[in-house]
Design a protein around this motif. Structure first.
Motif, PDB file in Angstrom:
ATOM      1  N   ALA A  77       4.501   3.010  -7.123  1.00 40.88           N
ATOM      2  CA  ALA A  77       4.781   1.664  -7.625  1.00 40.88           C
ATOM      3  C   ALA A  77       3.645   1.207  -8.535  1.00 40.88           C
ATOM      4  O   ALA A  77       2.473   1.494  -8.292  1.00 40.88           O
ATOM      5  CB  ALA A  77       4.944   0.691  -6.457  1.00 40.88           C
ATOM      6  N   THR A  78       4.002   0.486  -9.600  1.00 39.30           N
ATOM      7  CA  THR A  78       3.008   0.008 -10.557  1.00 39.30           C
ATOM      8  C   THR A  78       2.460  -1.355 -10.147  1.00 39.30           C
ATOM      9  O   THR A  78       3.013  -2.033  -9.285  1.00 39.30           O
ATOM     10  CB  THR A  78       3.624  -0.120 -11.951  1.00 39.30           C
ATOM     11  N   SER A  99       0.831  -1.204   0.000  1.00 40.02           N
ATOM     12  CA  SER A  99       0.000   0.000   0.000  1.00 40.02           C
ATOM     13  C   SER A  99       0.866   1.255   0.000  1.00 40.02           C
ATOM     14  O   SER A  99       0.632   2.191  -0.774  1.00 40.02           O
ATOM     15  CB  SER A  99      -0.914   0.007   1.229  1.00 40.02           C
ATOM     16  N   VAL A 100       1.873   1.271   0.854  1.00 40.25           N
ATOM     17  CA  VAL A 100       2.780   2.420   0.906  1.00 40.25           C
ATOM     18  C   VAL A 100       3.515   2.569  -0.426  1.00 40.25           C
ATOM     19  O   VAL A 100       3.681   3.687  -0.943  1.00 40.25           O
ATOM     20  CB  VAL A 100       3.781   2.273   2.065  1.00 40.25           C
ATOM     21  N   GLN A 101       3.953   1.463  -0.992  1.00 39.15           N
ATOM     22  CA  GLN A 101       4.636   1.504  -2.281  1.00 39.15           C
ATOM     23  C   GLN A 101       3.717   2.067  -3.371  1.00 39.15           C
ATOM     24  O   GLN A 101       4.147   2.864  -4.214  1.00 39.15           O
ATOM     25  CB  GLN A 101       5.097   0.095  -2.667  1.00 39.15           C
ATOM     26  N   ALA A 102       2.456   1.651  -3.355  1.00 39.00           N
ATOM     27  CA  ALA A 102       1.503   2.107  -4.365  1.00 39.00           C
ATOM     28  C   ALA A 102       1.283   3.611  -4.278  1.00 39.00           C
ATOM     29  O   ALA A 102       1.220   4.314  -5.300  1.00 39.00           O
ATOM     30  CB  ALA A 102       0.177   1.368  -4.210  1.00 39.00           C
ATOM     31  N   LEU A 135       4.329  -4.518  -8.082  1.00 38.60           N
ATOM     32  CA  LEU A 135       3.772  -5.176  -6.899  1.00 38.60           C
ATOM     33  C   LEU A 135       3.515  -6.661  -7.148  1.00 38.60           C
ATOM     34  O   LEU A 135       3.674  -7.484  -6.245  1.00 38.60           O
ATOM     35  CB  LEU A 135       2.475  -4.476  -6.471  1.00 38.60           C
ATOM     36  N   LEU A 136       3.128  -7.011  -8.363  1.00 40.85           N
ATOM     37  CA  LEU A 136       2.951  -8.418  -8.700  1.00 40.85           C
ATOM     38  C   LEU A 136       4.282  -9.163  -8.638  1.00 40.85           C
ATOM     39  O   LEU A 136       4.345 -10.314  -8.195  1.00 40.85           O
ATOM     40  CB  LEU A 136       2.332  -8.561 -10.093  1.00 40.85           C
ATOM     41  N   ALA A 137       5.350  -8.508  -9.087  1.00 38.79           N
ATOM     42  CA  ALA A 137       6.680  -9.120  -9.020  1.00 38.79           C
ATOM     43  C   ALA A 137       7.075  -9.354  -7.565  1.00 38.79           C
ATOM     44  O   ALA A 137       7.660 -10.396  -7.218  1.00 38.79           O
ATOM     45  CB  ALA A 137       7.701  -8.231  -9.721  1.00 38.79           C
ATOM     46  N   LEU A 138       6.761  -8.406  -6.710  1.00 44.05           N
ATOM     47  CA  LEU A 138       7.023  -8.557  -5.283  1.00 44.05           C
ATOM     48  C   LEU A 138       6.223  -9.718  -4.708  1.00 44.05           C
ATOM     49  O   LEU A 138       6.743 -10.526  -3.919  1.00 44.05           O
ATOM     50  CB  LEU A 138       6.665  -7.253  -4.551  1.00 44.05           C
ATOM     51  N   ALA A 139       4.957  -9.818  -5.119  1.00 44.71           N
ATOM     52  CA  ALA A 139       4.103 -10.910  -4.651  1.00 44.71           C
ATOM     53  C   ALA A 139       4.670 -12.259  -5.077  1.00 44.71           C
ATOM     54  O   ALA A 139       4.726 -13.203  -4.277  1.00 44.71           O
ATOM     55  CB  ALA A 139       2.687 -10.725  -5.189  1.00 44.71           C
TER      56      ALA A 139
END
Length: 208
Positions: A183-184, A176-179, A188-192
């Protein structure tokens, strides 16, 4: 639902309370609890301060109503993911849907609950406790689902359901903070995906 709101002059104006609550929700979502001002609510909703309080109560009461609408609507996926067939699928759905939701351009970026919690002071004790209870609630929901998975043999024997739930909650809050920082969805999907590679082996085998 509609109601009449008295203006300082002229005839009462009918306004849609559900639509007004949606507008208030977006203000809280974008500004956080502390950053959202009563003046902004009255200007955006087109009503004066007494009318705002008559319709929704004070700022704290308005936030509680907005939070209920948020959790039952835009953020309802948090409650729904526990119905996935395996613990891994629960975690995957939770993180993937969060990545999409937190970066959706049709509403403010990030999570309203995280936004509100980041800046709230001790003077807003009731709201602070409400946010703590919500975060603890969805974390426990995930933990209970993972406890069921452990009993069913869907997780490695040494897996810790509470820790896994807290991991997902922490990732969600960080995403959430990244978004909100730009962040795209792809990032975030790559992080997941990176986080999911660390998931207990038994779950990975079960979903192979």
């Amino acid at each position: 639902m509609t109601t009449e709101v008295k203006k300082s002059r002229g005839r009462p104006r009918v306004f849609d309370m559900d639509e007004a609550l949606d507008q208030a929700l977006f203000i809280f979502w974008e500004k956080g609890y502390e950053g959202a001002s009563v003046a902004e609510f009255t200007e955006t909703l087109g009503i004066n301060k007494p009318s705002l309080y008559a319709a929704f109560g004070n700022k704290e009461a308005l936030f509680q109503k907005a939070l209920a609408k948020y959790t039952a609507g835009p953020a309802a996926f948090v409650q729904a993911v526990v119905r996935e067939p395996t613990a891994f699928k629960v975690a995957q759905a939770f993180l993937y849907q969060a990545a999409t939701f937190l970066t959706d351009a049709t509403h403010p970026k990030g999570c309203m609950i995280v936004q509100a919690a980041l800046s709230i002071g001790d003077h807003a004790g009731t709201v602070k406790q409400l946010l703590i209870q919500y975060r603890a609630g969805y974390e426990q929901l995930l933990a209970t689902r993972f406890e069921q998975a452990l009993i069913a043999g869907d997780l490695a024997e040494d897996a810790n359901p509470q820790l896994l739930a807290k991991l997902l909650a922490t990732l969600h809050q960080g995403m959430s903070v990244q978004a909100t920082s730009g962040a795209t969805r792809e990032e975030l999907l790559a992080l997941a995906d990176f986080a999911l590679k660390q998931w207990p082996t038994a779950t990975l085998k079960a979903t192979a």
